[in-house]
Scaffold this motif. Structure first.
Motif, mmCIF file in Angstrom:
data_model
loop_
_atom_site.group_PDB
_atom_site.id
_atom_site.type_symbol
_atom_site.label_atom_id
_atom_site.label_comp_id
_atom_site.label_asym_id
_atom_site.label_seq_id
_atom_site.Cartn_x
_atom_site.Cartn_y
_atom_site.Cartn_z
ATOM 1 N N SER A 58 -24.094 1.639 -14.159
ATOM 2 C CA SER A 58 -24.142 0.404 -13.882
ATOM 3 C C SER A 58 -22.829 -0.321 -13.907
ATOM 4 O O SER A 58 -22.591 -1.348 -12.832
ATOM 5 C CB SER A 58 -25.236 -0.315 -14.658
ATOM 6 N N ALA A 59 -22.132 -0.251 -14.905
ATOM 7 C CA ALA A 59 -20.797 -0.949 -15.102
ATOM 8 C C ALA A 59 -19.859 -0.404 -13.750
ATOM 9 O O ALA A 59 -19.306 -1.558 -13.267
ATOM 10 C CB ALA A 59 -20.122 -0.575 -16.307
ATOM 11 N N ALA A 60 -19.939 0.818 -13.538
ATOM 12 C CA ALA A 60 -18.999 0.877 -12.387
ATOM 13 C C ALA A 60 -19.550 0.534 -11.101
ATOM 14 O O ALA A 60 -18.628 -0.002 -10.040
ATOM 15 C CB ALA A 60 -19.073 2.637 -12.264
ATOM 16 N N GLU A 61 -20.673 0.387 -10.687
ATOM 17 C CA GLU A 61 -21.518 0.019 -9.567
ATOM 18 C C GLU A 61 -21.007 -1.599 -9.344
ATOM 19 O O GLU A 61 -20.871 -2.258 -8.368
ATOM 20 C CB GLU A 61 -22.585 0.076 -9.714
ATOM 21 N N ARG A 62 -20.583 -2.272 -10.398
ATOM 22 C CA ARG A 62 -20.419 -3.736 -10.500
ATOM 23 C C ARG A 62 -18.919 -3.975 -10.864
ATOM 24 O O ARG A 62 -18.495 -5.002 -10.893
ATOM 25 C CB ARG A 62 -21.221 -4.357 -11.797
ATOM 26 N N SER A 63 -17.961 -2.772 -10.821
ATOM 27 C CA SER A 63 -16.706 -2.855 -10.899
ATOM 28 C C SER A 63 -16.240 -3.657 -12.325
ATOM 29 O O SER A 63 -15.379 -4.321 -12.412
ATOM 30 C CB SER A 63 -15.963 -3.703 -9.813
ATOM 31 N N LEU A 64 -17.045 -3.304 -13.452
ATOM 32 C CA LEU A 64 -16.649 -3.839 -14.778
ATOM 33 C C LEU A 64 -15.998 -2.526 -15.433
ATOM 34 O O LEU A 64 -16.514 -1.717 -15.408
ATOM 35 C CB LEU A 64 -18.080 -4.170 -15.290
ATOM 36 N N THR A 65 -15.065 -2.775 -15.991
ATOM 37 C CA THR A 65 -14.361 -1.935 -17.169
ATOM 38 C C THR A 65 -15.126 -1.847 -18.316
ATOM 39 O O THR A 65 -15.465 -2.770 -18.998
ATOM 40 C CB THR A 65 -13.049 -2.710 -17.360
ATOM 41 N N VAL A 66 -15.091 -0.525 -18.632
ATOM 42 C CA VAL A 66 -15.646 -0.220 -20.031
ATOM 43 C C VAL A 66 -14.606 0.752 -20.805
ATOM 44 O O VAL A 66 -14.062 1.766 -20.201
ATOM 45 C CB VAL A 66 -16.844 0.637 -19.917
#
Length: 324
Positions: A106-114
């Motif tokens: 989900s984070a990758a789909e929203r271009s959010l860094t983890v």
């Protein structure tokens, strides 16, 4: 490139306040939440902005640092990502891997860094070792040995270690708490599986959790790594050695010593390295912010954090620990 001007810190214990101090600047505001009003007051004294709820902090920020107790890491990370925040999560990523892959997708789909807060990757001796290994100077890697021994009551003398999160038999314990050594083994020798593990409670610290563990990892490259972690040893040690067909590296992190020898034992490089543990936290935070601003991968991303967590979870399962 988007500059991060507001960062939420969830959990204002010792590491949370450390992170807050490393973020605070004229260009970056820290919004912090902790259920303890005294800790919120400490953040305010530092120049941060304390708020009354977690969701309020996340709603005011573009990025978040999850520094809450281990048991809350995954829930807080999910909330941060749901609020649209990039996330740096203190180790361990969680005490279960349930739902983590979906969270990362989900984070990758929203271009959010983890990113995972494995600050030992930023130790100068570790950085040098990584460069030597990556250029093939050790040849084919054959073995590793990682040791971290310390004395839990010395960690935070102002607190009762028996009441700290580390004492919890399900979400605390030395395997979750000193997962850095598993991360270093993964970082330096590559992906692995946990082959065997044994953990115990010496009954000398007055806690319910395990205080010592010995684990064997088998890496995809063929190397075997032995990991020893404990927090019952008064004379602290943190060191590792990695051997290959072309030589060996020995790094003493606490005493800041680095040694590289060829296959015949001849010294190639022997040095003292600088830096402090405090500086690794600063470098880690800068790496996280740089990753957000540049769109590049952090030094320890979510997928690697999950792989390391799974090594630890399997070690706990093989050791028969509660909740494993």
């Amino acid at each position: 490139m988007t500059l991060v001007s507001d960062v939420a810190v969830i959990g204002l214990g010792s590491v949370g306040l450390r992170h807050a101090g490393n973020i605070l600047s004229p260009q970056c505001r820290v919004i912090g939440f902790d259920p303890d009003p005294q800790r919120r007051a400490m953040l305010e004294e530092m120049g941060g902005t304390p708020v009354e709820t977690r969701d309020m902090a996340l709603g005011m920020a573009a990025a978040a640092v999850i520094a809450s107790p281990n048991a809350h890491h995954l829930d807080d990370a999910r909330a941060a990502l749901a609020a649209g925040c990039h996330v740096l999560i203190e180790k361990p990523l969680g005490h279960t891997d349930e739902g983590v892959e979906e969270l990362l997708t989900s984070a990758a789909e929203r271009s959010l860094t983890v990113a995972l807060a494995h600050n030992q990757r930023f130790q100068p001796g570790v950085v040098t070792a990584k460069k030597i290994i990556d250029r093939g100077a050790l040849g084919a890697l054959t073995s590793g040995r990682f040791v971290c021994s310390s004395y839990l009551p010395d960690w935070r003398p102002e607190q009762d270690h028996r009441q700290n999160y580390t004492a919890d038999a399900v979400t605390g314990g030395v395997l979750f708490d000193i997962s850095h050594e598993f991360d270093l083994a993964y970082h330096l020798l590559g992906p692995a599986v946990t082959q065997s593990a044994s953990a115990e409670n010496s009954k000398t610290l007055g806690i319910a959790a395990e205080d010592s563990a010995d684990v064997v990892l088998k890496h995809d490259c063929g190397a075997r790594t032995d990991v020893h972690v404990d927090y019952k040893t008064r004379q602290a040690r943190r060191e590792f050695e990695i051997t290959g067909t072309g030589g060996q590296i020995n790094v003493d992190i606490l005493n800041r010593r680095f040694d590289h020898r060829d296959a015949d034992g001849n010294t190639i490089d022997e040095m003292a390295f600088g830096g402090t543990s405090a500086e690794t936290y600063k470098d880690e935070m800068q790496d996280f912010l740089n990753a957000i601003e540049s769109g590049t991968a952090p030094r320890c991303g979510g997928a690697e954090g999950l792989a390391v967590l799974r090594l630890v979870l399997e070690a706990r399962r093989l050791s028969g620990l509660p909740g494993a």
